[in-house]
Design a protein around this motif. Sequence first.
Motif: not given
Length: 369
Positions: A26-40, A50-54, A117-120
């Motif tokens: 549970f803890t590892s999954a929570s960390l994984v899915f907090v980092v996604q919006p935070m990094t974005t 824009s939607p293409s960035v997300w 390409g830069w974002l990836l």
Amino acid sequence: MTDQILTPAHRKVDAITPAAFAVAVFTSASLVFVVQPMTTKLVLPLLGGSPSVWNTAMVFFQAALLAGYLYAHLLQRIPSIRAQAVIHLVLLAVAALFLPLSITQTLGDPDPAAPIGWLLGALALSVGAPFAVLSATAPLLQAWYARVRAGRPDGANPYVLYAASNLGSFLALLAYPALIEPLASLSGQRWGWTVGYGVFAIMLVGLAILMPRAASITQPQKAAERSPPIPWRRKVVLVLLAAAPSSLMLGVTAHLSTDVASAPFLWVAPLALYLLTFVIAFQAKPWISLHTTLMIQAFLTVLIAALVGMTTGQWLSLLGLHLLGFFFTALMCHQQMAARRPAPDRLTEFYLLLSLGGVLGEAGTGNVQ
């Protein structure tokens, strides 16, 4: 060793093992899915929202997830659970060198003519290592759980831990826009995530100590025999079942953001529903049966098809209808996947196929441009 001759210490270990694994997953999954919006959010000042960035970020995270699942699968070639745990802890320590998370300046400013390409590249250099190592935790812990609980009824179905994993992901995703983002600065979020990463590492050390003790008190097993390989036809079906809802998720996100309503929070809803379908599909006793899912999905598909082209007026009703249609379509695919899951000794291969389907589905949407 039977229950009748377990010592009090053995009984205690036997009792806490399932909870310890569930909390760690549970803890590892929570960390994984907090980092996604935070990094974005970290890249928003550079690329905008824009939607293409997300969608591009989602493709990257699916690819990093695939890398993590491949690593988890290859790690199973090492017979010793303790050795696997040590290797995973070492990689967690190496990945910690990238903390606290930030967007690398190595690539300079993004090129307006080719920002994707830069974002990836920036995401790979900035968060790729911590994300990939953490994402490997779910299949790794399930594989370990099946081995240390051999002889117990729950050891025969470690897949229920995947429901706990996706529940952590689901709650973390909802908590980010509702609690984390409003209450913490971006700097505070980065340091808070770093602390959470350290807490998880401590949990994993505890599991590494607990697992040999837990394995020693399960029922003695005969020499383990590998289950039959997953047939290629089933592998193809599993990949397709994973690809369909993954592709649909990005398609629904783009559609809602551009054709139904323009609101910055809309990307949360499809992803949250996507995760919730995993929680339901991999429960020991799902809340919604596959038969019920099939009937509702068929009805919603016909209804949505009848309303194609309707983009004005009752936008809130359209929003709800599209999300419901997406939810039951994704749930149908994931329940079909769960029904085809292999024996526990093929577990990591199953998740590798699932992740491969997710990457192919998102890469094939045409939303990354």
